[in-house]
Motif scaffolding. Structure first.
Motif, mmCIF file in Angstrom:
data_model
loop_
_atom_site.group_PDB
_atom_site.id
_atom_site.type_symbol
_atom_site.label_atom_id
_atom_site.label_comp_id
_atom_site.label_asym_id
_atom_site.label_seq_id
_atom_site.Cartn_x
_atom_site.Cartn_y
_atom_site.Cartn_z
ATOM 1 N N PHE A 1 -28.410 5.656 13.016
ATOM 2 C CA PHE A 1 -27.193 6.451 13.028
ATOM 3 C C PHE A 1 -26.328 6.134 11.816
ATOM 4 C CE2 PHE A 1 -25.896 2.550 15.130
ATOM 5 C CZ PHE A 1 -24.654 2.288 14.569
ATOM 6 N N ASN A 2 -25.457 7.058 11.510
ATOM 7 C CA ASN A 2 -24.435 6.857 10.493
ATOM 8 C C ASN A 2 -23.091 6.776 11.202
ATOM 9 O OD1 ASN A 2 -26.073 7.033 8.168
ATOM 10 N ND2 ASN A 2 -26.091 9.252 8.341
ATOM 11 N N PRO A 3 -22.363 5.678 11.053
ATOM 12 C CA PRO A 3 -21.030 5.621 11.652
ATOM 13 C C PRO A 3 -20.089 6.565 10.905
ATOM 14 C CG PRO A 3 -21.445 3.639 10.381
ATOM 15 C CD PRO A 3 -22.709 4.453 10.346
ATOM 16 N N VAL A 4 -19.181 7.174 11.635
ATOM 17 C CA VAL A 4 -18.210 8.085 11.032
ATOM 18 C C VAL A 4 -16.833 7.787 11.604
ATOM 19 C CG1 VAL A 4 -19.877 9.945 10.649
ATOM 20 C CG2 VAL A 4 -18.597 9.872 12.778
ATOM 21 N N ASN A 5 -15.819 8.269 10.924
ATOM 22 C CA ASN A 5 -14.473 8.188 11.468
ATOM 23 C C ASN A 5 -13.734 9.453 11.070
ATOM 24 O OD1 ASN A 5 -13.339 7.774 8.824
ATOM 25 N ND2 ASN A 5 -14.034 5.663 8.978
ATOM 26 N N GLY A 6 -12.619 9.712 11.722
ATOM 27 C CA GLY A 6 -11.861 10.917 11.440
ATOM 28 C C GLY A 6 -10.561 10.923 12.214
ATOM 29 N N THR A 7 -10.039 12.125 12.441
ATOM 30 C CA THR A 7 -8.774 12.280 13.143
ATOM 31 C C THR A 7 -8.876 13.398 14.172
ATOM 32 O OG1 THR A 7 -7.915 13.859 11.532
ATOM 33 C CG2 THR A 7 -7.426 11.522 11.142
ATOM 34 N N TRP A 8 -7.958 13.351 15.155
ATOM 35 C CA TRP A 8 -7.843 14.423 16.130
ATOM 36 C C TRP A 8 -6.377 14.554 16.534
ATOM 37 C CZ3 TRP A 8 -6.355 14.128 21.366
ATOM 38 C CH2 TRP A 8 -6.133 12.843 21.863
ATOM 39 N N SER A 9 -5.989 15.739 16.998
ATOM 40 C CA SER A 9 -4.636 15.963 17.484
ATOM 41 C C SER A 9 -4.615 17.200 18.380
ATOM 42 C CB SER A 9 -3.652 16.141 16.324
ATOM 43 O OG SER A 9 -3.977 17.299 15.586
ATOM 44 N N VAL A 10 -3.553 17.300 19.175
ATOM 45 C CA VAL A 10 -3.340 18.455 20.044
ATOM 46 C C VAL A 10 -1.906 18.900 19.872
ATOM 47 C CG1 VAL A 10 -3.197 19.251 22.441
ATOM 48 C CG2 VAL A 10 -5.063 17.740 21.751
ATOM 49 N N ASN A 11 -1.715 20.213 19.712
ATOM 50 C CA ASN A 11 -0.385 20.816 19.678
ATOM 51 C C ASN A 11 -0.484 22.084 20.503
ATOM 52 O OD1 ASN A 11 2.153 21.750 19.163
ATOM 53 N ND2 ASN A 11 1.828 22.083 16.975
ATOM 54 N N GLY A 12 0.118 22.072 21.702
ATOM 55 C CA GLY A 12 -0.087 23.181 22.634
ATOM 56 C C GLY A 12 -1.523 23.133 23.104
ATOM 57 N N ASN A 13 -2.256 24.233 22.950
ATOM 58 C CA ASN A 13 -3.688 24.176 23.256
ATOM 59 C C ASN A 13 -4.499 24.182 21.967
ATOM 60 O OD1 ASN A 13 -3.762 26.943 22.457
ATOM 61 N ND2 ASN A 13 -5.443 27.300 23.859
ATOM 62 N N ASN A 14 -3.818 23.953 20.835
ATOM 63 C CA ASN A 14 -4.478 23.909 19.544
ATOM 64 C C ASN A 14 -5.032 22.500 19.332
ATOM 65 O OD1 ASN A 14 -5.120 25.362 17.113
ATOM 66 N ND2 ASN A 14 -3.683 24.012 16.068
ATOM 67 N N PHE A 15 -6.331 22.387 19.274
ATOM 68 C CA PHE A 15 -7.024 21.109 19.119
ATOM 69 C C PHE A 15 -7.531 21.021 17.689
ATOM 70 C CE2 PHE A 15 -11.255 18.860 19.667
ATOM 71 C CZ PHE A 15 -10.726 17.592 19.838
ATOM 72 N N CYS A 16 -7.205 19.947 16.999
ATOM 73 C CA CYS A 16 -7.701 19.708 15.641
ATOM 74 C C CYS A 16 -8.626 18.497 15.681
ATOM 75 C CB CYS A 16 -6.545 19.439 14.686
ATOM 76 S SG CYS A 16 -5.488 20.865 14.407
ATOM 77 N N GLY B 1 -25.123 17.244 21.079
ATOM 78 C CA GLY B 1 -26.388 17.002 20.392
ATOM 79 C C GLY B 1 -26.466 15.583 19.869
ATOM 80 N N ASP B 2 -26.599 15.441 18.555
ATOM 81 C CA ASP B 2 -26.739 14.129 17.928
ATOM 82 C C ASP B 2 -25.406 13.530 17.506
ATOM 83 O OD1 ASP B 2 -29.478 14.222 18.222
ATOM 84 O OD2 ASP B 2 -29.815 15.110 16.249
ATOM 85 N N GLU B 3 -24.312 14.106 17.967
ATOM 86 C CA GLU B 3 -22.981 13.585 17.637
ATOM 87 C C GLU B 3 -22.371 12.935 18.870
ATOM 88 O OE1 GLU B 3 -20.237 16.063 15.425
ATOM 89 O OE2 GLU B 3 -21.863 17.521 15.219
ATOM 90 N N LEU B 4 -21.723 11.799 18.658
ATOM 91 C CA LEU B 4 -21.022 11.080 19.709
ATOM 92 C C LEU B 4 -19.729 10.559 19.094
ATOM 93 C CD1 LEU B 4 -22.453 8.664 22.239
ATOM 94 C CD2 LEU B 4 -20.674 7.837 20.729
ATOM 95 N N TYR C 1 -26.416 10.653 14.922
ATOM 96 C CA TYR C 1 -27.767 10.095 15.011
ATOM 97 C C TYR C 1 -28.694 10.901 14.124
ATOM 98 C CZ TYR C 1 -26.252 7.269 18.918
ATOM 99 O OH TYR C 1 -25.613 6.356 19.685
ATOM 100 N N TYR C 2 -29.553 10.219 13.371
ATOM 101 C CA TYR C 2 -30.488 10.912 12.498
ATOM 102 C C TYR C 2 -31.930 10.550 12.804
ATOM 103 C CZ TYR C 2 -30.353 6.516 9.888
ATOM 104 O OH TYR C 2 -30.397 5.201 9.539
ATOM 105 N N GLY C 3 -32.152 9.685 13.778
ATOM 106 C CA GLY C 3 -33.512 9.281 14.124
ATOM 107 C C GLY C 3 -33.645 9.055 15.612
#
Length: 130
Positions: free
Chosen positions: A81-96, A56-59, A73-75
């Protein structure tokens, strides 16, 4: 172990677009029918590292090293748009995956073609992978 290999071979034959790696015993609970200890971790991490996820409006770009760079994206304009940041990881098939939240959403994930389906306490998210 032999029966697990035969089962995975049968599944691989019917789901040829899914990510499958060396067979491991599948044990433990499942979420929406997806085993929480399915054997696709390394391939899942390799496929997602550097990928861009769209919903959708997330990239969001999953950067090597576990960082997420992206925007909501908000318009109607690409400048809305609002810039964002975060984290991700994979352990086995567990996606965070977490974007500007105190704790990331974690749960089993599977890739089929260019689609990532992620099951977590936050619900089921379906992302397009670019």
């Amino acid at each position: 172990m032999r029966s697990t290999s035969l089962i995975l071979a049968a599944v691989a034959a019917s789901l040829s677009a899914c990510v499958i790696v060396d067979p491991l015993p599948v044990t433990g609970p499942s979420v929406a029918g997806v085993p929480t200890t399915a054997p696709q971790g390394a391939s899942l991490a390799q496929r997602l590292s550097g990928a861009q996820l769209i919903n959708g409006d997330e990239l969001h770009r999953l950067m090597p090293g576990g960082q997420v760079a992206g925007r909501f994206y908000y318009g109607p304009s690409e400048r809305d748009f609002n810039p964002v940041n975060g984290t991700w990881s994979v352990n086995g098939n567990n996606f965070c995956f977490g974007v500007e939240v105190s704790e990331p959403f974690c749960g089993p994930a599977q890739i089929s073609g260019n689609t990532l389906t992620h099951y977590s306490d936050g619900g089921t998210m379906i992302w397009t992978i670019e």
